[in-house]
Write a protein that holds these residues in place. Structure first.
Motif, mmCIF file in Angstrom:
data_model
loop_
_atom_site.group_PDB
_atom_site.id
_atom_site.type_symbol
_atom_site.label_atom_id
_atom_site.label_comp_id
_atom_site.label_asym_id
_atom_site.label_seq_id
_atom_site.Cartn_x
_atom_site.Cartn_y
_atom_site.Cartn_z
ATOM 1 N N THR A 180 -7.517 -1.124 5.565
ATOM 2 C CA THR A 180 -7.573 -1.132 4.113
ATOM 3 C C THR A 180 -9.023 -1.181 3.659
ATOM 4 O O THR A 180 -9.783 -2.034 4.084
ATOM 5 N N GLY B 206 -2.110 2.033 -5.040
ATOM 6 C CA GLY B 206 -2.413 0.657 -5.391
ATOM 7 C C GLY B 206 -1.171 -0.152 -5.666
ATOM 8 O O GLY B 206 -1.256 -1.330 -6.020
ATOM 9 N N ALA C 60 3.163 0.628 -1.041
ATOM 10 C CA ALA C 60 2.310 0.522 0.145
ATOM 11 C C ALA C 60 3.063 -0.138 1.295
ATOM 12 O O ALA C 60 2.998 0.314 2.447
ATOM 13 N N ARG D 135 -6.590 1.663 -1.391
ATOM 14 C CA ARG D 135 -5.966 1.205 -2.635
ATOM 15 C C ARG D 135 -6.781 1.558 -3.874
ATOM 16 O O ARG D 135 -6.235 1.601 -4.966
#
Length: 374
Positions: free
Chosen positions: A6, A24, A29, A47
């Protein structure tokens, strides 16, 4: 266990092999990371801001949440971009998909199974799926198993990656026809419990490989009491074999059980072997009615000669099928089969000639590497 990376569009190191996930939305996710983990691949999750161009272009697959579609719309067009919608009632997602250049719009969880296959395909580096040909007899003893073996033998000798699947538990075993009944590897009873995704590479390593026949692997039955496999297992195994490319040949029984129906649904073409006899044509017509419910491209292979001189084109026309070709008698075939000599191995024989002509029609030419078959 998958450990997603990430960041906020920072790189530094080699580009990821796995997919790129851009969203996001925490819920989306989580679903996408779980799907990637199930496919056995490690994703890169971003993100925040759009990814750098080299990351966008280098990823094997790009999964874009609709919350990031506008930010990514200015990036270069590329294949393998999928847009994950967040609201089924939002018709604007289709407009944003066009602006993004997405191949598909998906909504989870409904599309989870399809997406899992696509992610795993990308992880395996899948190219063009294998051409899949089902072979069955119009009546008992028509010679479908012999033709299925001959097709596989011909393709393998051309250097095509070839998988022969025995879908008929009462047929006696295609491994015996190929002279490979003692070759080590998995048989159907070992795979009957398969569900969901099966790795194409692992399947290829596990099946009996008949090295004297080039690139041919065979999935047949052992001598146990197992007489059927669930349709889910047939689907999973055939899907894995198809992802490896080349040719998949499936010997299908005339009486279609659920697994045989699944095999037909995954096939591109079916060849029905029909002797040039009136009674055989009548029997084949009943079989064809069941086959056509699952597959459109069904072709007749007419065994000649018949007792009354019935022409092959009349047999095919009577069955409302395209004529794939004829099979003339092959001297010495019965003795060959008893001695474990694979059908189709005699290059000048009727079986090999038919198989060569059929493969020339349905498959692209295979490049042969200098110094032999790769």
């Amino acid at each position: 266990m998958t450990k997603p990376i990430t960041d906020h569009a920072t790189t530094g190191g080699p580009e990821p092999v796995g997919p790129l996930v851009l969203t996001g939305d925490d819920g989306l996710a989580e679903q996408l990371l779980r799907i990637c983990a199930a496919a056995g691949t490690e994703p890169r999750l971003i993100r925040g801001s759009p990814p750098p161009r080299e990351l966008w272009e280098g990823a094997s697959l790009v999964l874009v949440g609709d919350d990031r579609s506008a930010q990514c719309a200015g990036l270069p067009r590329r294949p393998g971009v999928l847009l994950l919608g967040l609201d089924l009632d939002d018709a604007g997602v289709w407009v944003r998909a066009v602006q993004l250049g997405a191949e598909h719009v998906l909504f989870l969880p409904d599309a989870e199974g399809w997406l899992l296959d696509r992610v795993a395909d990308a992880a395996e580096g899948v190219g063009t799926p294998a051409r899949t040909v089902a072979v069955l007899g119009g009546e008992g003893g028509a010679g479908a198993s012999t033709l299925a073996c001959a097709l596989a033998v011909t393709a393998a000798r051309r250097g095509l990656r070839t998988v022969l699947v025995d879908g008929d538990p009462l047929g006696g075993g295609l491994d015996i026809l190929l002279g490979g009944e003692t070759t080590a590897g998995l048989r159907w009873p070992d795979l009957a419990g398969s569900r969901g995704r099966v790795s194409g590479a692992e399947l290829a390593r596990a099946l009996p490989a008949l090295k004297r026949l080039g690139t041919l692997s065979c999935l047949s039955w052992d001598r146990s009491d197992t007489l059927a496999v669930p349709p889910e297992a047939m689907r999973s195994v055939l899907a894995a074999a198809r992802r490896r490319g080349g040719l998949v040949v499936v010997d299908v029984p005339r009486r279609l059980d659920p697994a045989a129906g699944q095999a037909l649904e995954q096939s591109d073409t079916a060849l029905m072997v029909v002797p040039a006899e009136l009674r055989a044509v009548a029997a084949a017509d009943r079989v064809a009615a069941s086959v056509r419910m699952r597959l459109d491209d069904v072709r007749a292979v007419v065994r000649m000669p018949g007792p009354l001189g019935l022409p092959a084109h009349r047999v095919a026309r009577g069955l409302r099928m395209r004529l794939a070709g004829v099979l003339e008698p092959e001297p010495g075939l019965a003795v060959d089969l008893e001695q474990g000599v694979p059908p189709g191995i005699r290059e000048g024989g009727p079986l090999a000639r038919f198989c060569g002509a059929f493969l020339d029609e349905v498959l692209p030419p295979v490049p042969v590497a200098e110094g032999g078959v790769s």
